[in-house]
Design an enzyme around this catalytic site. Structure first.
Site, short mmCIF file in Angstrom:
data_model
loop_
_atom_site.label_atom_id
_atom_site.label_comp_id
_atom_site.label_asym_id
_atom_site.label_seq_id
_atom_site.Cartn_x
_atom_site.Cartn_y
_atom_site.Cartn_z
N TRP A 196 36.41 33.44 42.95
CA TRP A 196 37.20 32.24 43.25
C TRP A 196 36.95 31.09 42.26
O TRP A 196 37.51 30.01 42.42
CB TRP A 196 36.93 31.78 44.68
CG TRP A 196 37.52 32.71 45.71
CD1 TRP A 196 38.36 33.76 45.47
CD2 TRP A 196 37.32 32.68 47.13
NE1 TRP A 196 38.71 34.37 46.65
CE2 TRP A 196 38.08 33.74 47.69
CE3 TRP A 196 36.59 31.86 47.99
CZ2 TRP A 196 38.11 33.98 49.06
CZ3 TRP A 196 36.61 32.11 49.36
CH2 TRP A 196 37.38 33.17 49.88
N GLY B 136 40.39 37.03 39.48
CA GLY B 136 40.22 35.58 39.56
C GLY B 136 41.37 34.94 40.29
O GLY B 136 41.48 34.96 41.51
N GLU C 179 35.63 42.27 30.84
CA GLU C 179 36.64 41.22 30.95
C GLU C 179 36.94 40.67 29.56
O GLU C 179 36.24 39.76 29.09
CB GLU C 179 36.14 40.09 31.85
CG GLU C 179 35.90 40.52 33.27
CD GLU C 179 36.02 39.34 34.24
OE1 GLU C 179 36.84 39.42 35.15
OE2 GLU C 179 35.30 38.35 34.04
N HIS D 213 29.48 35.67 33.09
CA HIS D 213 30.94 35.56 33.07
C HIS D 213 31.36 34.80 31.81
O HIS D 213 30.67 33.90 31.37
CB HIS D 213 31.43 34.84 34.33
CG HIS D 213 32.92 34.84 34.43
ND1 HIS D 213 33.70 33.93 33.77
CD2 HIS D 213 33.77 35.68 35.07
CE1 HIS D 213 34.97 34.21 34.01
NE2 HIS D 213 35.05 35.26 34.80
P1 PGA Z 1 41.77 36.15 36.21
O1 PGA Z 1 40.19 35.97 36.08
O2 PGA Z 1 42.00 37.26 37.19
O3 PGA Z 1 42.26 34.81 36.70
O4 PGA Z 1 42.28 36.49 34.86
C1 PGA Z 1 39.32 37.07 36.08
C2 PGA Z 1 37.90 36.59 35.89
O5 PGA Z 1 37.67 35.69 35.08
O6 PGA Z 1 36.98 37.10 36.55
#
Ligand code: PGA
Length: 249
Positions: free
Chosen positions: A8, A230, A164, A93
């Site tokens: 979140w 996200g 990611e 992250h």
């Molecule tokens: P997003 O973010 O789904 O808004 O692209 C993913 C994340 O950063 O974990």
């Protein structure tokens, strides 16, 4: 088992987090097939743990400090997070790395602290657009993995890795996702890299602009054990259809 992890970020305040967690807690899905975890802000972590306590939904922190306790103004330790009833934490992250300037060495310390505290860390790795343009994707991922994993002692609670790509992460919902074919290739390669440090059975998540429309195209890939979502996890209107899509795939 497939994993749907909801990051979140700093999108929801305390009241909004509690409201959304309550609604998600009422969702019905096959808990043998799907594991859902929510990563609210620290402010709401305890309240969200209390709300989902009688469900199969897990809770995690978005970030933890590297020391169990002490004179670290503004920080929250993995030990505190574990004591509050959370079971996971994100580590490294891309927003922590690129907005807050966390280095690979910071990431390693937080990873060790998380393991020591009994949390399951989700190590996030990913290349930037510049890395991609310069043909440095694998170089960047290799460096992030090496600094994080070389000689690391895992606890019983294991480890997840989330791929990611920084260029694919949405800012308020307008990112360009990595194609499933591309993600599948990277995941296959990542599994081999991770195994070279002696870690097998590490679930690999894909993250970056995952939504209800595309979630199945990732989850059905061999080598993709789940997704880290996200922006599309931050409203019930977006997250509920995403869960439904995952359940009915
Ligand atoms: P997003 O973010 O789904 O808004 O692209 C993913 C994340 O950063 O974990």
């Amino acid at each position: 088992m497939k994993y749907i992890f909801a990051n979140w970020k700093m999108y929801l305040d305390n009241e909004e987090s509690i409201a959304l967690a309550s609604k998600i807690a009422e969702e019905e899905y096959d808990t043998n097939a799907l594991r859902v975890a929510i990563f609210p802000t620290m402010l709401s972590l305890s309240a969200v743990v209390d709300l989902v306590t009688d469900t199969e939904i897990a809770v995690g922190a978005q970030h933890v400090a590297w020391s169990p306790a002490g004179a670290y103004t503004g920080a929250v330790s993995a030990t505190f997070v574990h004591a509050a009833g959370a079971s996971y934490t994100l580590v490294g992250h891309s927003e922590r790395r690129h907005v807050f300037g966390e280095t690979n060495a910071d990431v390693r310390q937080r990873l060790e602290a998380a393991i020591e505290a009994g949390l399951t860390p989700i190590l996030c790795v990913g290349e930037t657009q510049q890395d991609l343009d310069e043909g440095k994707r694998k170089y960047r991922l290799q460096r992030q993995l090496q600094k994080a994993l070389e000689g690391l002692k895992l606890g019983e609670q294991g480890l997840f890795v989330a791929y990611e790509p920084v260029w694919a992460i949405s800012k308020g919902g307008n990112g360009v996702p990595c194609t499933p074919e591309d993600a599948a290739d990277v995941h296959q390669w990542l599994a081999v890299e991770i195994a070279s440090y002696g870690f097998t059975d590490v679930p690999l998540l894909y993250g970056g602009s995952v939504n209800a429309q595309n979630v199945v195209s990732y989850l059905e890939l061999e080598g993709v054990d789940g997704v880290l979502v996200g922006s599309a996890s931050c409203t019930y209107e977006k997250f509920s259809p995403l869960l439904t899509a995952a359940v009915t795939m």
